[in-house]
Design a protein around this motif. Structure first.
Motif, PDB file in Angstrom:
ATOM      1  N   ALA A  63      45.604  32.717  20.261  1.00  0.00           N
ATOM      2  CA  ALA A  63      44.391  32.766  21.075  1.00  0.00           C
ATOM      3  C   ALA A  63      44.731  32.722  22.562  1.00  0.00           C
ATOM      4  O   ALA A  63      44.106  33.404  23.380  1.00  0.00           O
ATOM      5  CB  ALA A  63      43.475  31.598  20.708  1.00  0.00           C
ATOM      6  N   LEU A  64      45.756  31.914  22.912  1.00  0.00           N
ATOM      7  CA  LEU A  64      46.186  31.844  24.308  1.00  0.00           C
ATOM      8  C   LEU A  64      46.806  33.164  24.746  1.00  0.00           C
ATOM      9  O   LEU A  64      46.546  33.651  25.854  1.00  0.00           O
ATOM     10  CB  LEU A  64      47.182  30.697  24.492  1.00  0.00           C
ATOM     11  N   THR A  65      47.584  33.761  23.872  1.00  0.00           N
ATOM     12  CA  THR A  65      48.242  35.031  24.194  1.00  0.00           C
ATOM     13  C   THR A  65      47.221  36.131  24.437  1.00  0.00           C
ATOM     14  O   THR A  65      47.418  36.993  25.308  1.00  0.00           O
ATOM     15  CB  THR A  65      49.189  35.439  23.051  1.00  0.00           C
ATOM     16  N   GLU A  66      46.141  36.132  23.686  1.00  0.00           N
ATOM     17  CA  GLU A  66      45.103  37.155  23.866  1.00  0.00           C
ATOM     18  C   GLU A  66      44.543  37.139  25.290  1.00  0.00           C
ATOM     19  O   GLU A  66      44.120  38.176  25.813  1.00  0.00           O
ATOM     20  CB  GLU A  66      43.955  36.935  22.873  1.00  0.00           C
ATOM     21  N   LEU A  67      44.555  35.959  25.918  1.00  0.00           N
ATOM     22  CA  LEU A  67      43.965  35.820  27.255  1.00  0.00           C
ATOM     23  C   LEU A  67      44.964  36.064  28.381  1.00  0.00           C
ATOM     24  O   LEU A  67      44.560  36.156  29.546  1.00  0.00           O
ATOM     25  CB  LEU A  67      43.365  34.419  27.417  1.00  0.00           C
ATOM     26  N   GLU A  68      46.221  36.172  28.066  1.00  0.00           N
ATOM     27  CA  GLU A  68      47.239  36.344  29.112  1.00  0.00           C
ATOM     28  C   GLU A  68      47.376  37.821  29.447  1.00  0.00           C
ATOM     29  O   GLU A  68      48.310  38.510  29.058  1.00  0.00           O
ATOM     30  CB  GLU A  68      48.558  35.728  28.646  1.00  0.00           C
ATOM     31  N   ILE A  69      46.378  38.298  30.174  1.00  0.00           N
ATOM     32  CA  ILE A  69      46.285  39.696  30.567  1.00  0.00           C
ATOM     33  C   ILE A  69      46.420  39.784  32.084  1.00  0.00           C
ATOM     34  O   ILE A  69      46.334  38.765  32.787  1.00  0.00           O
ATOM     35  CB  ILE A  69      44.942  40.286  30.100  1.00  0.00           C
ATOM     36  N   PRO A  70      46.661  40.959  32.642  1.00  0.00           N
ATOM     37  CA  PRO A  70      46.844  41.073  34.098  1.00  0.00           C
ATOM     38  C   PRO A  70      45.683  40.514  34.920  1.00  0.00           C
ATOM     39  O   PRO A  70      45.885  40.064  36.051  1.00  0.00           O
ATOM     40  CB  PRO A  70      46.982  42.590  34.296  1.00  0.00           C
ATOM     41  N   GLN A  71      44.480  40.526  34.342  1.00  0.00           N
ATOM     42  CA  GLN A  71      43.314  40.030  35.098  1.00  0.00           C
ATOM     43  C   GLN A  71      43.287  38.509  35.202  1.00  0.00           C
ATOM     44  O   GLN A  71      42.455  37.960  35.934  1.00  0.00           O
ATOM     45  CB  GLN A  71      42.023  40.524  34.428  1.00  0.00           C
ATOM     46  N   LEU A  72      44.188  37.807  34.508  1.00  0.00           N
ATOM     47  CA  LEU A  72      44.254  36.346  34.607  1.00  0.00           C
ATOM     48  C   LEU A  72      45.070  35.996  35.850  1.00  0.00           C
ATOM     49  O   LEU A  72      46.199  35.506  35.779  1.00  0.00           O
ATOM     50  CB  LEU A  72      44.907  35.764  33.350  1.00  0.00           C
ATOM     51  N   ASP A  73      44.484  36.247  37.007  1.00  0.00           N
ATOM     52  CA  ASP A  73      45.159  36.080  38.301  1.00  0.00           C
ATOM     53  C   ASP A  73      44.394  35.055  39.130  1.00  0.00           C
ATOM     54  O   ASP A  73      43.281  35.335  39.599  1.00  0.00           O
ATOM     55  CB  ASP A  73      45.206  37.426  39.020  1.00  0.00           C
ATOM     56  N   PRO A  74      44.965  33.861  39.328  1.00  0.00           N
ATOM     57  CA  PRO A  74      44.242  32.808  40.050  1.00  0.00           C
ATOM     58  C   PRO A  74      44.103  33.077  41.543  1.00  0.00           C
ATOM     59  O   PRO A  74      43.366  32.364  42.237  1.00  0.00           O
ATOM     60  CB  PRO A  74      45.090  31.559  39.801  1.00  0.00           C
ATOM     61  N   SER A  75      44.781  34.092  42.077  1.00  0.00           N
ATOM     62  CA  SER A  75      44.715  34.335  43.522  1.00  0.00           C
ATOM     63  C   SER A  75      43.517  35.185  43.925  1.00  0.00           C
ATOM     64  O   SER A  75      43.184  35.263  45.104  1.00  0.00           O
ATOM     65  CB  SER A  75      45.997  35.040  43.988  1.00  0.00           C
ATOM     66  N   THR A  76      42.883  35.824  42.964  1.00  0.00           N
ATOM     67  CA  THR A  76      41.703  36.638  43.271  1.00  0.00           C
ATOM     68  C   THR A  76      40.614  36.368  42.254  1.00  0.00           C
ATOM     69  O   THR A  76      40.870  35.879  41.151  1.00  0.00           O
ATOM     70  CB  THR A  76      42.039  38.145  43.236  1.00  0.00           C
ATOM     71  N   ALA A  77      39.414  36.702  42.634  1.00  0.00           N
ATOM     72  CA  ALA A  77      38.274  36.466  41.737  1.00  0.00           C
ATOM     73  C   ALA A  77      37.410  37.714  41.654  1.00  0.00           C
ATOM     74  O   ALA A  77      36.952  38.217  42.676  1.00  0.00           O
ATOM     75  CB  ALA A  77      37.448  35.286  42.214  1.00  0.00           C
ATOM     76  N   ASP A 127      25.475  44.723  41.738  1.00  0.00           N
ATOM     77  CA  ASP A 127      26.162  45.886  42.288  1.00  0.00           C
ATOM     78  C   ASP A 127      27.296  46.273  41.360  1.00  0.00           C
ATOM     79  O   ASP A 127      27.996  45.436  40.824  1.00  0.00           O
ATOM     80  CB  ASP A 127      26.706  45.523  43.687  1.00  0.00           C
ATOM     81  N   GLU A 128      27.496  47.577  41.191  1.00  0.00           N
ATOM     82  CA  GLU A 128      28.560  48.043  40.323  1.00  0.00           C
ATOM     83  C   GLU A 128      29.933  47.818  40.948  1.00  0.00           C
ATOM     84  O   GLU A 128      30.930  47.789  40.255  1.00  0.00           O
ATOM     85  CB  GLU A 128      28.374  49.547  40.031  1.00  0.00           C
ATOM     86  N   THR A 129      30.002  47.695  42.276  1.00  0.00           N
ATOM     87  CA  THR A 129      31.282  47.476  42.950  1.00  0.00           C
ATOM     88  C   THR A 129      31.730  46.037  42.757  1.00  0.00           C
ATOM     89  O   THR A 129      30.959  45.107  42.980  1.00  0.00           O
ATOM     90  CB  THR A 129      31.160  47.768  44.457  1.00  0.00           C
ATOM     91  N   ILE A 130      32.984  45.851  42.338  1.00  0.00           N
ATOM     92  CA  ILE A 130      33.521  44.516  42.098  1.00  0.00           C
ATOM     93  C   ILE A 130      34.034  43.938  43.404  1.00  0.00           C
ATOM     94  O   ILE A 130      34.806  44.569  44.125  1.00  0.00           O
ATOM     95  CB  ILE A 130      34.661  44.562  41.067  1.00  0.00           C
ATOM     96  N   GLU A 131      33.593  42.768  43.697  1.00  0.00           N
ATOM     97  CA  GLU A 131      34.062  42.076  44.902  1.00  0.00           C
ATOM     98  C   GLU A 131      35.296  41.247  44.569  1.00  0.00           C
ATOM     99  O   GLU A 131      35.377  40.628  43.509  1.00  0.00           O
ATOM    100  CB  GLU A 131      32.962  41.146  45.440  1.00  0.00           C
ATOM    101  N   ILE A 132      36.241  41.201  45.498  1.00  0.00           N
ATOM    102  CA  ILE A 132      37.453  40.406  45.326  1.00  0.00           C
ATOM    103  C   ILE A 132      37.431  39.278  46.350  1.00  0.00           C
ATOM    104  O   ILE A 132      37.289  39.516  47.548  1.00  0.00           O
ATOM    105  CB  ILE A 132      38.728  41.252  45.541  1.00  0.00           C
ATOM    106  N   ILE A 133      37.563  38.081  45.888  1.00  0.00           N
ATOM    107  CA  ILE A 133      37.572  36.902  46.751  1.00  0.00           C
ATOM    108  C   ILE A 133      38.964  36.286  46.696  1.00  0.00           C
ATOM    109  O   ILE A 133      39.447  35.927  45.632  1.00  0.00           O
ATOM    110  CB  ILE A 133      36.534  35.852  46.304  1.00  0.00           C
ATOM    111  N   GLU A 134      39.621  36.157  47.863  1.00  0.00           N
ATOM    112  CA  GLU A 134      40.945  35.549  47.897  1.00  0.00           C
ATOM    113  C   GLU A 134      40.816  34.040  47.702  1.00  0.00           C
ATOM    114  O   GLU A 134      39.969  33.393  48.324  1.00  0.00           O
ATOM    115  CB  GLU A 134      41.626  35.836  49.236  1.00  0.00           C
ATOM    116  N   LEU A 135      41.664  33.479  46.857  1.00  0.00           N
ATOM    117  CA  LEU A 135      41.647  32.044  46.596  1.00  0.00           C
ATOM    118  C   LEU A 135      42.914  31.412  47.116  1.00  0.00           C
ATOM    119  O   LEU A 135      43.990  32.014  47.100  1.00  0.00           O
ATOM    120  CB  LEU A 135      41.536  31.778  45.089  1.00  0.00           C
ATOM    121  N   ASP A 136      42.777  30.184  47.564  1.00  0.00           N
ATOM    122  CA  ASP A 136      43.920  29.411  48.025  1.00  0.00           C
ATOM    123  C   ASP A 136      44.662  28.870  46.814  1.00  0.00           C
ATOM    124  O   ASP A 136      44.088  28.192  45.969  1.00  0.00           O
ATOM    125  CB  ASP A 136      43.445  28.258  48.920  1.00  0.00           C
ATOM    126  N   ASP A 137      45.966  29.144  46.710  1.00  0.00           N
ATOM    127  CA  ASP A 137      46.736  28.725  45.541  1.00  0.00           C
ATOM    128  C   ASP A 137      46.874  27.219  45.429  1.00  0.00           C
ATOM    129  O   ASP A 137      47.024  26.668  44.353  1.00  0.00           O
ATOM    130  CB  ASP A 137      48.150  29.337  45.588  1.00  0.00           C
TER     131      ASP A 137
END
Length: 356
Positions: A274-288, A335-345
């Motif tokens: 189940a954990l492996t299923e979620l480890e995809i490129p979109q699991l990026d804590p630096s952007t939202a 909005d169909e456009t995805i917004e990217i929010i930078e996060l502090d690590d």
């Protein structure tokens, strides 16, 4: 905290501002009965045909007089008489008309009954015109007559408005829309989503299959996987999720599918998988992105199931921060456009945003 993936996660997306019968199809119970078919007594006789007078008689055949009679069954000693047939209760047949015409009389309907709607459609407030439906959805209804398209649009708007506060009433509006426009993909999709919201996973799955057949789209595959889970079939859920090449799906749909597949793994007790299923490129804590809070939270839940409490708390905090950052940036406004929010690590606080 979002819903745990070990239960079918709720699809928070209302129908796109808007969910099967063919209303114009002739009803088969109103088809003319064959009781009045013209008799063949007056047909010309084939004088040149060989007569059967010399044919051996079947007097020695066993008689059926002792057999139990089947009330209403045709008699074997001759064809059943059309005009004198017994009245069939519930059909409205009153026997032959006095003028000799074969068409049976239709039962009289009470005065004013002609104005009654065929279905008990839910009431639409006067303030809802159907124009609230987005342009793309309205375009799907252009194949309908204008009056019908406007009413379908009104029901779809009501379904989208009510799905969170009153799923049952939203489902009734979706049913009304589907009755009027059963061949429109949008109405079947909305009916499926409202059925899912009410917990009718069998109906939701059936309508999603119809939607996919009409539209040719796999974008509702995650919801189909969740319906299989809701029906207690996690193995079939996994099989369904693997049946489509994920590269053909939009990025948000890929993320939703990963979450649904992870939940199916948890249903089977396969926590590591189940954990492996979620480890995809979109699991990026630096952007939202708009899908990040749900993905981060699902990851936190599985980590907690594995006993990795500290890591689970970290990802749960990241989910909250991503949701707050997206809300403040207005990224969740439809909005169909995805917004990217930078996060502090380091502390998870939101930085600037860089739209894509």
């Amino acid at each position: 905290m979002a819903e745990r993936p070990d239960r079918p996660p709720r699809d928070d997306r209302a129908p796109r501002s808007g969910g099967s019968q063919r209303d114009g199809a002739p009803r088969r119970d109103g088809a003319p009965k064959r009781d009045g078919a013209p008799k063949r007594d007056g047909a010309p006789r084939r004088d040149g045909a060989p007569k059967r007078d010399g044919a051996p008689k079947r007097d020695g055949a066993p008689k059926r007089d002792g057999a139990p009679k089947r009330d209403g069954a045709p008699r074997r000693d001759g064809a059943p008489k059309r005009d004198g047939g017994a009245k069939r209760e519930g059909t409205g047949y009153r026997g032959p008309r006095p003028d000799g015409a074969g068409r049976p009389e239709r039962p009289n309907r009470p005065e004013g009954d002609n104005d009654r709607p065929r279905h008990d459609d839910p009431v639409i407030p006067e303030t809802v015109t159907g124009a609230e439906l987005d342009r793309i959805a309205r375009n799907e209804l252009k194949t309908l007559a204008k009056e019908n398209a406007d009413r379908v649009a009104q029901h779809l708007v009501m379904a989208g408005t009510l799905i969170d506060e009153d799923p049952a009433l939203a489902h009734r509006h979706a049913q009304a829309a589907a009755r009027r426009a059963g061949r429109i993909a949008l109405t079947r999709e909305t009916l499926a989503i409202t059925a899912y919201a009410t917990g009718d996973f069998a109906l939701a799955l059936r309508e999603l299959r119809t939607y996919r057949r009409i539209s040719g789209s796999n974008e509702q595959l995650p919801l189909m996987v969740d319906c299989e889970r809701g029906l207690g079939r996690p193995e079939k859920a996994l099989e369904l999720g693997r049946s489509v090449d994920r590269r053909t799906l939009s990025v948000p749909t890929r993320v939703e599918l990963a979450i649904a597949m992870s939940g199916a793994r948890l249903d089977l007790g396969q926590t590591e998988a189940a954990l492996t299923e979620l480890e995809i490129p979109q699991l990026d804590p630096s952007t939202a992105f708009s899908y990040s809070p749900a993905l981060f939270d699902a990851y936190a839940i599985v980590l907690d199931e594995l006993g990795r409490t500290d890591d689970a708390e970290t990802w749960a905090r990241r989910a909250d921060v991503a949701a707050e950052a997206l809300a403040s940036a207005g990224a969740d406004d439809g909005d169909e456009t995805i917004e990217i929010i930078e996060l502090d690590d380091e502390d998870g606080n939101a930085g600037g945003d860089s739209g894509r």
